[in-house]
Design an enzyme around this catalytic site. Structure first.
Site, PDB file in Angstrom:
ATOM      1  N   HIS A 190      -3.113  -3.049 -36.372  1.00  0.00           N
ATOM      2  CA  HIS A 190      -4.310  -2.883 -35.544  1.00  0.00           C
ATOM      3  C   HIS A 190      -4.213  -3.919 -34.419  1.00  0.00           C
ATOM      4  CE1 HIS A 190      -5.814  -0.700 -39.000  1.00  0.00           C
ATOM      5  NE2 HIS A 190      -7.034  -0.596 -38.542  1.00  0.00           N
ATOM      6  N   GLU A 230      -8.213  -3.435 -30.505  1.00  0.00           N
ATOM      7  CA  GLU A 230      -9.453  -2.757 -30.910  1.00  0.00           C
ATOM      8  C   GLU A 230     -10.622  -3.586 -30.371  1.00  0.00           C
ATOM      9  OE1 GLU A 230     -10.266  -2.764 -35.138  1.00  0.00           O
ATOM     10  OE2 GLU A 230     -11.690  -1.079 -34.997  1.00  0.00           O
ATOM     11  N   ASP A 233     -12.426   5.045 -40.948  1.00  0.00           N
ATOM     12  CA  ASP A 233     -13.233   4.844 -42.163  1.00  0.00           C
ATOM     13  C   ASP A 233     -14.345   5.898 -42.175  1.00  0.00           C
ATOM     14  OD1 ASP A 233     -12.101   2.110 -43.073  1.00  0.00           O
ATOM     15  OD2 ASP A 233     -12.587   1.822 -40.951  1.00  0.00           O
ATOM     16  N   HIS A 261      -8.177   4.426 -43.680  1.00  0.00           N
ATOM     17  CA  HIS A 261      -8.239   3.415 -44.752  1.00  0.00           C
ATOM     18  C   HIS A 261      -8.837   4.110 -45.959  1.00  0.00           C
ATOM     19  CE1 HIS A 261      -7.569   0.056 -41.861  1.00  0.00           C
ATOM     20  NE2 HIS A 261      -8.128   0.910 -41.026  1.00  0.00           N
TER      21      HIS A 261
HETATM   22  N1  ADE Z   1     -10.345  -2.180 -41.871  1.00  0.00           N
HETATM   23  C1  ADE Z   1     -10.865  -0.961 -42.034  1.00  0.00           C
HETATM   24  N2  ADE Z   1     -11.138  -0.420 -40.836  1.00  0.00           N
HETATM   25  C2  ADE Z   1     -10.766  -1.310 -39.884  1.00  0.00           C
HETATM   26  C3  ADE Z   1     -10.799  -1.331 -38.472  1.00  0.00           C
HETATM   27  N3  ADE Z   1     -11.257  -0.312 -37.744  1.00  0.00           N
HETATM   28  N4  ADE Z   1     -10.356  -2.430 -37.846  1.00  0.00           N
HETATM   29  C4  ADE Z   1      -9.901  -3.465 -38.550  1.00  0.00           C
HETATM   30  N5  ADE Z   1      -9.851  -3.494 -39.880  1.00  0.00           N
HETATM   31  C5  ADE Z   1     -10.275  -2.423 -40.542  1.00  0.00           C
HETATM   32 ZN    ZN Z   2      -8.445   0.937 -39.001  1.00  0.00          ZN
END
Ligand code: ADE
Ligand code: ZN
Length: 335
Positions: free
Chosen positions: A198, A201, A280, A20
């Site tokens: 995503h 997670e 990130d 991101h």
């Molecule tokens: N936005 C930025 N990183 C993220 C993540 N790991 N999961 C969901 N949204 C995100």
């Molecule tokens: Zn992500």
């Protein structure tokens, strides 16, 4: 000179498929942009800000991450952010990157879609000429917002459809299943855009099934919880779906209790097309090479396994056949 794990990883040709761009905003740059845009930050110093990066879960992180992105105001800000990421990526042996941005994080506070997208695209072009890194851009919908907002964003993107490779889905997974965006993903697919999401997670394996069956994804972001469902594992392996796995993110967002418990090698052992990515990096303590190194040490990965992870990144990238073969040959020459 011995070829240490660190030098091996830095030289290993690789693609980054889960990054991101707003999540690469380092505290130093956040302060510099705040100064440039005459904004006050609720932190006294870079150290004070970094010490706030202690997350209990995904939502904890997202609250700080969306607040941090508010210093991004001008096209130049987005350009500088993007080029700073590619400078780090070049040092980490990244040959190709497919990066995410969250348009709604910016448009919802009055920054035009064009400002963000043009700044990022010009940063990508600068990285191509400076570092010879190729890249593609993926725009993500924020899943905590509604379907109508996602459609608005898709329409705003229309003038850039030839420069945007695909769409993604991110933000709070709990309570916002993929099916909420089935119609937007169908519209984007009809427009020729690639689709990623995503899933798995923080959410269950059922979310991965939904992303496959209702969003028709071309690639799965994270996917950790798919491991709870043997039928799903077999399906992902049989279709060679790419999983963009992010070890330090998983650690910092407590998806795993520690890296010794990270399932990356279990994924490879089950013939899943797993890749290593940084998600990130400014918030989670490391760029892609640091992710490779941390999980390699914690799980005792062999150089053959690390090479497979890098190969998977080129196999899972949205490249044309000629470029993919070129990158795979560079990997063959190296390994
Ligand atoms: N936005 C930025 N990183 C993220 C993540 N790991 N999961 C969901 N949204 C995100
Ligand atoms: Zn992500």
């Amino acid at each position: 000179m011995t070829n240490t794990l660190e030098t091996f990883i830095a030289a290993l040709p690789k693609a980054e498929l889960h990054l991101h761009i707003e999540g690469s905003l380092e505290p130093e740059l956040m302060f510099a942009l705040a100064r440039r845009n005459r904004l006050a930050l609720p932190y006294k110093s870079v150290e004070d800000l970094r010490s706030a990066y202690n997350f209990s879960n995904l939502q904890d992180f997202l609250d700080i991450y969306y607040a941090g992105a508010q210093v991004l105001r001008t096209e130049e800000d987005f350009h500088d952010l993007t080029l700073a990421y590619f400078t780090r990526a070049a040092a980490d042996g990244v040959l190709h990157a497919e990066i995410f941005f969250d348009p709604q994080t910016h448009t919802d506070r009055g920054i035009p879609f064009a400002t963000a997208v043009q700044g990022i695209l010009s940063g990508m072009a600068a990285a191509q000429s400076r570092y010879a890194i190729t890249s593609k851009l993926i725009m993500c919908f924020l899943r905590h917002l509604d379907e109508a907002a996602a459609f608005t964003t898709l329409h705003q993107a229309e003038p850039w459809f030839d420069k945007i490779a695909g769409i993604g889905l991110d933000s709070s997974e709990r309570g916002h299943p993929p099916s909420k965006f089935a119609r937007v993903f169908a519209a984007a697919g009809s427009a020729g855009l690639k689709r990623v999401a995503h899933a798995g997670e923080e959410g269950p394996a059922a979310n991965v099934w939904e992303a496959l069956n209702e969003l028709h994804i071309d690639r799965l972001d994270h996917g950790n919880n798919a491991l709870d469902d043997p039928t799903l594992i077999a399906h992902l392996a049989a279709t060679q779906m790419t999983l963009t796995v992010c070890p330090l993110s998983n650690l910092r967002l407590r998806v795993v209790p520690n890296l010794q418990a990270h399932p990356i090698d279990k994924m490879l052992a089950q013939n899943l097309r797993a890749t290593i990515n940084s998600d990130d990096p400014a918030y989670f303590g490391g760029y892609i090479a640091e992710n490779f190194k941390a999980v390699a040490q914690a799980r005792n990965l062999t150089r053959a396994q690390l090479t497979t992870l890098a190969r998977n990144s080129f196999l899972g990238a949205f490249l044309d056949d000629t470029t993919r073969q070129h990158y795979l040959s560079r990997l063959d020459d190296f390994a």
